[in-house]
Design a protein around this motif. Structure first.
Motif, PDB file in Angstrom:
ATOM      1  N   GLY A 193       0.797  -1.213   0.000  1.00 18.14           N
ATOM      2  CA  GLY A 193       0.000   0.000   0.000  1.00 18.14           C
ATOM      3  C   GLY A 193       0.836   1.274   0.000  1.00 18.14           C
ATOM      4  N   SER A 194       2.085   1.169   0.447  1.00 15.27           N
ATOM      5  CA  SER A 194       2.867   2.392   0.597  1.00 15.27           C
ATOM      6  C   SER A 194       3.650   2.767  -0.658  1.00 15.27           C
ATOM      7  CB  SER A 194       3.826   2.245   1.776  1.00 15.27           C
ATOM      8  OG  SER A 194       4.675   1.152   1.550  1.00 15.27           O
ATOM      9  N   LEU A 195       3.500   1.986  -1.725  1.00 15.66           N
ATOM     10  CA  LEU A 195       4.200   2.351  -2.961  1.00 15.66           C
ATOM     11  C   LEU A 195       3.624   3.658  -3.504  1.00 15.66           C
ATOM     12  CD1 LEU A 195       4.553  -0.887  -5.126  1.00 15.66           C
ATOM     13  CD2 LEU A 195       6.277   0.234  -3.717  1.00 15.66           C
ATOM     14  N   LYS A 196       4.492   4.472  -4.084  1.00 16.11           N
ATOM     15  CA  LYS A 196       4.022   5.702  -4.734  1.00 16.11           C
ATOM     16  C   LYS A 196       3.210   5.323  -5.975  1.00 16.11           C
ATOM     17  CE  LYS A 196       6.374   8.644  -2.117  1.00 16.11           C
ATOM     18  NZ  LYS A 196       6.592   7.608  -1.092  1.00 16.11           N
ATOM     19  N   THR A 197       2.335   6.245  -6.370  1.00 12.13           N
ATOM     20  CA  THR A 197       1.393   5.934  -7.436  1.00 12.13           C
ATOM     21  C   THR A 197       2.036   5.335  -8.685  1.00 12.13           C
ATOM     22  OG1 THR A 197       0.312   7.899  -6.643  1.00 12.13           O
ATOM     23  CG2 THR A 197      -0.653   6.847  -8.572  1.00 12.13           C
ATOM     24  N   ALA A 198       3.099   5.965  -9.149  1.00  6.70           N
ATOM     25  CA  ALA A 198       3.713   5.504 -10.397  1.00  6.70           C
ATOM     26  C   ALA A 198       4.301   4.103 -10.232  1.00  6.70           C
ATOM     27  CB  ALA A 198       4.805   6.479 -10.833  1.00  6.70           C
ATOM     28  N   ALA A 199       5.020   3.916  -9.122  1.00  6.34           N
ATOM     29  CA  ALA A 199       5.652   2.625  -8.869  1.00  6.34           C
ATOM     30  C   ALA A 199       4.578   1.551  -8.721  1.00  6.34           C
ATOM     31  CB  ALA A 199       6.494   2.709  -7.601  1.00  6.34           C
ATOM     32  N   ARG A 200       3.499   1.963  -8.150  1.00 11.38           N
ATOM     33  CA  ARG A 200       2.410   1.052  -7.896  1.00 11.38           C
ATOM     34  C   ARG A 200       1.772   0.606  -9.214  1.00 11.38           C
ATOM     35  NH1 ARG A 200      -0.641  -0.297  -3.796  1.00 11.38           N
ATOM     36  NH2 ARG A 200      -2.862  -0.480  -4.184  1.00 11.38           N
ATOM     37  N   ARG A 201       1.589   1.573 -10.081  1.00 15.07           N
ATOM     38  CA  ARG A 201       0.968   1.261 -11.364  1.00 15.07           C
ATOM     39  C   ARG A 201       1.855   0.279 -12.123  1.00 15.07           C
ATOM     40  NH1 ARG A 201       0.685   6.197 -14.108  1.00 15.07           N
ATOM     41  NH2 ARG A 201      -0.739   6.897 -12.480  1.00 15.07           N
ATOM     42  N   GLU A 202       3.152   0.554 -12.072  1.00 13.73           N
ATOM     43  CA  GLU A 202       4.097  -0.302 -12.778  1.00 13.73           C
ATOM     44  C   GLU A 202       4.073  -1.722 -12.193  1.00 13.73           C
ATOM     45  OE1 GLU A 202       8.021   1.466 -13.206  1.00 13.73           O
ATOM     46  OE2 GLU A 202       8.856  -0.570 -13.267  1.00 13.73           O
ATOM     47  N   ALA A 203       4.062  -1.789 -10.853  1.00 12.98           N
ATOM     48  CA  ALA A 203       4.050  -3.100 -10.206  1.00 12.98           C
ATOM     49  C   ALA A 203       2.779  -3.865 -10.577  1.00 12.98           C
ATOM     50  CB  ALA A 203       4.141  -2.927  -8.684  1.00 12.98           C
ATOM     51  N   ARG A 204       1.651  -3.151 -10.578  1.00  7.37           N
ATOM     52  CA  ARG A 204       0.390  -3.817 -10.914  1.00  7.37           C
ATOM     53  C   ARG A 204       0.403  -4.319 -12.354  1.00  7.37           C
ATOM     54  NH1 ARG A 204      -4.415  -2.022  -7.259  1.00  7.37           N
ATOM     55  NH2 ARG A 204      -5.658  -3.062  -8.830  1.00  7.37           N
ATOM     56  N   GLU A 241       7.978   3.385   5.028  1.00 10.90           N
ATOM     57  CA  GLU A 241       9.357   3.649   4.583  1.00 10.90           C
ATOM     58  C   GLU A 241      10.293   3.716   5.789  1.00 10.90           C
ATOM     59  OE1 GLU A 241       6.887   5.758   3.578  1.00 10.90           O
ATOM     60  OE2 GLU A 241       6.619   5.025   1.535  1.00 10.90           O
ATOM     61  N   GLU A 242       9.846   4.463   6.826  1.00  8.95           N
ATOM     62  CA  GLU A 242      10.694   4.593   8.010  1.00  8.95           C
ATOM     63  C   GLU A 242      10.949   3.232   8.642  1.00  8.95           C
ATOM     64  OE1 GLU A 242       9.758   8.874  10.061  1.00  8.95           O
ATOM     65  OE2 GLU A 242       8.120   7.440   9.966  1.00  8.95           O
ATOM     66  N   LYS A 243       9.907   2.426   8.692  1.00  8.74           N
ATOM     67  CA  LYS A 243      10.059   1.091   9.276  1.00  8.74           C
ATOM     68  C   LYS A 243      11.072   0.280   8.487  1.00  8.74           C
ATOM     69  CE  LYS A 243       5.433   0.472  10.014  1.00  8.74           C
ATOM     70  NZ  LYS A 243       4.207  -0.291  10.039  1.00  8.74           N
ATOM     71  N   GLU A 244      10.899   0.329   7.180  1.00 10.04           N
ATOM     72  CA  GLU A 244      11.772  -0.425   6.297  1.00 10.04           C
ATOM     73  C   GLU A 244      13.227   0.026   6.463  1.00 10.04           C
ATOM     74  OE1 GLU A 244      11.534  -2.935   4.476  1.00 10.04           O
ATOM     75  OE2 GLU A 244      13.204  -2.779   3.056  1.00 10.04           O
ATOM     76  N   VAL A 245      13.434   1.337   6.537  1.00 12.54           N
ATOM     77  CA  VAL A 245      14.790   1.877   6.694  1.00 12.54           C
ATOM     78  C   VAL A 245      15.403   1.369   7.993  1.00 12.54           C
ATOM     79  CG1 VAL A 245      16.093   3.996   7.199  1.00 12.54           C
ATOM     80  CG2 VAL A 245      14.468   3.931   5.278  1.00 12.54           C
ATOM     81  N   ARG A 246      14.633   1.401   9.062  1.00 12.35           N
ATOM     82  CA  ARG A 246      15.183   0.972  10.353  1.00 12.35           C
ATOM     83  C   ARG A 246      15.422  -0.531  10.419  1.00 12.35           C
ATOM     84  NH1 ARG A 246      12.649   5.464  14.386  1.00 12.35           N
ATOM     85  NH2 ARG A 246      12.720   7.015  12.724  1.00 12.35           N
TER      86      ARG A 246
END
Ligand code: ADP
Ligand code: MG
Length: 727
Positions: free
Chosen positions: A361-372, A556-561
């Motif tokens: 859910g946290s992907l940015k719109t463009a990245a999300r569209r590409e992933a889908r 993102e913060e969770k992932e970074v940590r």
């Protein structure tokens, strides 16, 4: 017209009673009322025990009047009547304002029902409902010996009204035996020495001895277990007939690459389960399997190999994790393992491989569209996401396998939604580290086949656990922090887990808790990540690299940590239970759980599974205010004493009073389970499962047992089917 089990109560009882029964107790037919069993039985000479009741409880007691005392009220006009009733040494007070009851005389026996109130610290009933026995009845020796059923009652339907209504049905003209059709096959009943249904109903409602009750309850539990198991067996049979797509093993593909890249030898268990999955995937019936294995037993690689097989056969595989942190970790791990084979289509990718796509859910719109698009057009062979992936209507080109990780509340409904994806249902593998007691596996997961990984990969250091009782041994707390420092000095890392995030924090990461600690309200608030972090940084762990992880951070913060922790840029991670499931950092060797008594048994076991995942031995310290002789203290001692997940799962069922998961879930549900207990009826459930499977395997199935078929149908259409969702 003759009364049958289906006759509406409004035809046999008074309109007012029938309406109240329907509205307040959900009882509509004769069947419903006869299956409304007493909660317990009272007998004269038994103590009225008010020690157990709580203010606000609605209770019914059988008691004798000890004293009646009427006096004018001091500050107001009118009179106050205080009546003390009791039996044995127990007693309670009833109060009436401006009302006298001529029948309330000393020595009279009666039943009293009301909501327990409190006045000046004393429990009492104000204006209770009463049913006084007349003296003729009172002198009747039969009555004196009898067990009086106490029914779950409601505001307008008292226990004795229910008793009277049931008695009316039991004495129904034409013979009660004819009113009740026993749905259970005669030979099955004979085989297990069960009472007939009319006999069981008579005895549960009008027993003379507790042995009567027991025999009756045994038979009635059989009804519940049998219908439940028939429903599940029918689901399994239907699933076996569903058309799926075979995904047979192919050599020279992704699976071989995975096997070649694995930095370790598979354990025997991983190999065996792997073979089981490989065989089922190559059938054209969809697999429905539950893989359970201790924390750290290496389920992920088993799943990955199954996914690789499906990709090799031209399909897509989805891996669903309960949190974004976990999904990201899985995606990262799989990409690392596959190397160029996981980057097909990218510059340095291997065209023979596939693409590993993280879709959260946290992907940015463009990245999300590409992933889908990658998923919809089939470029992504392996799709990793959270459970939301299914609800969000993501389209797959050819979904062949769904792996659901670490989800022990993934019920029948979600599984059905899954099967509806794509033109043909995919194979499904559900993984859980929460050991599932056998009865739960046979009920809640009763439509799945079960595989178990019992063995941990060798070379594991193992975790030793200790309870640190803060109030009794304050010096141990200092020692705990010192141990953390020692481990960090030796190049290892630590987790510190707290039940709460910070000051005004809501409930998002709160532990499941509620182990029924009695005076919850009087306890100090649970320790918070942000406070503990500050304390440690300024004090016992000063100089170490600390950071926090909790549910209020952005993904993102969770992932970074998490990544920083995984790459050892952080020594100590102060966190909520977000680290509970699946997080895998083999270099972490210490886990300190603050306020450990606020966590459930299974949760603690899960948490502890986060350490000693590598070759170094692990240490888990359960810090608590609970006294070691308190129930919480003893529960923690039990967790520290064993690493047997199955034993702990059982303890968890007991302490969380979910021994009756099924029963609790069905309250208010008309066709569900009432007497059956997951803790106590393991043998019965297992036997019923065998009988149900055999019954359905016969040529005529339930054709000769219309009564049973009807009950199964009623259960299946019970849209709530909630009892199957609980685990
Ligand atoms: P879980 O069953 O709790 O999900 P994981 O799949 O996360 O466990 O595995 C735990 C750790 O054990 C991981 O670091 C994984 O790489 C490692 N592992 C898995 N299988 C083996 C094995 N056969 N030998 C050694 N290590 C293994
Ligand atoms: Mg896992």
């Amino acid at each position: 017209m003759a009364v049958t089990m289906q006759t509406p109560l409004s035809r046999v009882l008074g309109a007012k009673t029938a309406t109240s029964m329907a509205e307040q107790l959900n009882l509509e037919t004769v069947h419903d009322l006869l299956r409304h069993y007493p909660r317990r039985y009272a007998r004269r000479g038994e103590q009225v025990d008010l020690a157990d009741v709580q203010v606000g409880d609605r209770v019914t007691v059988l008691a004798q009047v000890r004293s009646v005392n009427t006096r004018p009220m001091l500050k107001k006009k009118g009179t106050l009547t205080e009546v003390v009733v009791g039996d044995g040494s127990g007693r309670m007070k009833l109060v009436f304002f401006n009302r006298r009851h001529a029948h309330l005389r000393v020595n009279a026996w009666g039943m009293f029902a009301g909501t327990v109130g409190e006045y000046r610290g004393e429990k009492q009933f104000a204006h209770p409902d009463m049913h006084l026995f007349d003296s003729a009845e009172d002198s009747d020796p039969e009555w004196a010996r009898a067990l009086i059923p106490i029914y779950p009652a409601s505001k307008d339907v008292s226990s004795w009204v229910i008793q009277k209504s049931v008695t009316l049905l039991l004495g129904a003209g034409g013979g009660f035996g004819e009113l009740v059709d026993d749905p259970m096959p005669e030979d099955l009943r004979a085989r297990h020495g069960l009472l007939s249904l009319p006999a069981a109903l008579l005895d549960i409602h009008r027993p003379t001895t507790y042995e009567d009750v027991e025999r009756a309850a045994h038979r009635l539990k059989w009804d519940e277990a049998l219908v439940l198991q028939l429903t599940l067996a029918a689901r399994r049979r239907a699933a076996a007939l569903e058309p799926g797509t075979a995904r047979p093993r192919r050599s020279g593909g992704l699976l071989d690459a995975v096997d070649a890249a694995l930095p370790f030898e598979l354990t025997e268990g991983q190999r065996a389960v792997g073979e089981e999955l490989a065989t089922e995937l190559s059938r054209d019936q969809p697999m429905h399997r539950l893989l359970q294995g201790e924390v750290g037993s290496g389920k992920t690689v088993v799943a990955l190999r199954a996914m690789a097989q499906v990709v090799d056969a031209g399909g897509q595989a989805a891996l669903l994790a309960p949190t974004e942190v976990l999904a990201a970790q899985h995606a990262r791990g799989i990409r690392e393992l596959l190397g160029p084979l996981g980057r097909a289509g990218e510059i340095d990718g291997d065209p023979a491989g596939t693409r590993v796509t993280l879709l959260t859910g946290s992907l940015k719109t463009a990245a999300r569209r590409e992933a889908r698009a990658d998923v919809a057009e089939g470029r992504a062979g392996i799709v990793v996401g959270t459970h939301a992936l299914l609800q969000e209507g993501v389209e797959f080109a050819d979904l062949g396998l769904v792996v659901v990780d670490e989800q022990h509340r993934f019920g029948v409904e979600q599984r059905d939604a899954l099967r509806a994806k794509g033109s043909r249902p995919p194979h499904v593998l559900v993984m859980t580290a929460t050991p599932i007691p056998r009865t739960v596996a046979m009920t809640v997961y009763g439509d799945l086949e079960v595989s178990t990984l019992r063995q941990l990969p060798s070379g594991r250091g193992g975790v030793s656990s200790s309870v640190v009782p803060q109030t009794e041994k304050p010096a141990w707390v200092d020692r705990a922090w010192q141990r953390v420092r020692e481990e960090v000095a030796a190049g290892r890392q630590a987790y510190v887990v707290c039940p709460r995030i910070g000051e005004e924090s809501g409930s998002d990461d709160e532990p499941e808790d509620a182990d029924g600690a009695p005076d919850e309200d009087q306890r100090r608030p649970p320790l918070a990540v942000l406070d503990v972090f500050e304390l440690l940084r300024a004090g016992p762990l000063a100089g170490l690299r600390l950071d926090v992880l909790h549910g209020r951070l952005t993904p993102e913060e969770k992932e970074v940590r998490m990544r920083a922790f995984a790459t050892r840029e952080i020594d100590v991670l102060v966190a909520t239970t977000v680290v509970e499931v699946g997080v895998d950092v083999p270099n972490a060797t210490v886990m300190v759980v603050m306020d450990a008594d606020r966590f459930g048994v299974s949760q603690l076991h899960q948490l502890r599974g986060r350490v000693a995942r590598g070759k170094h031995p692990g240490l888990c310290l359960l810090v608590t205010d609970a006294r070691s002789d308190s129930p919480s203290g003893q529960r923690l001692a039990a967790v520290a004493a064993t690493s047997d997940g199955f034993q702990l799962a059982r303890l968890d069922l007991e302490t969380r009073r979910e021994g009756d998961v099924l029963g609790a879930a069905q309250s208010g549900n008309r066709s569900g389970v009432k007497l059956l207990s997951l803790l106590e009826d393991e043998e019965l459930i297992a036997t019923a499962r065998i009988e149900a499977t055999e019954l359905l395997a016969t040529e005529r199935g339930l054709a000769d047992h219309p009564g049973l078929a009807a009950e199964v149908a009623a259960l299946a259409t019970d849209e709530r089917a909630e009892w199957l969702e609980k685990a």
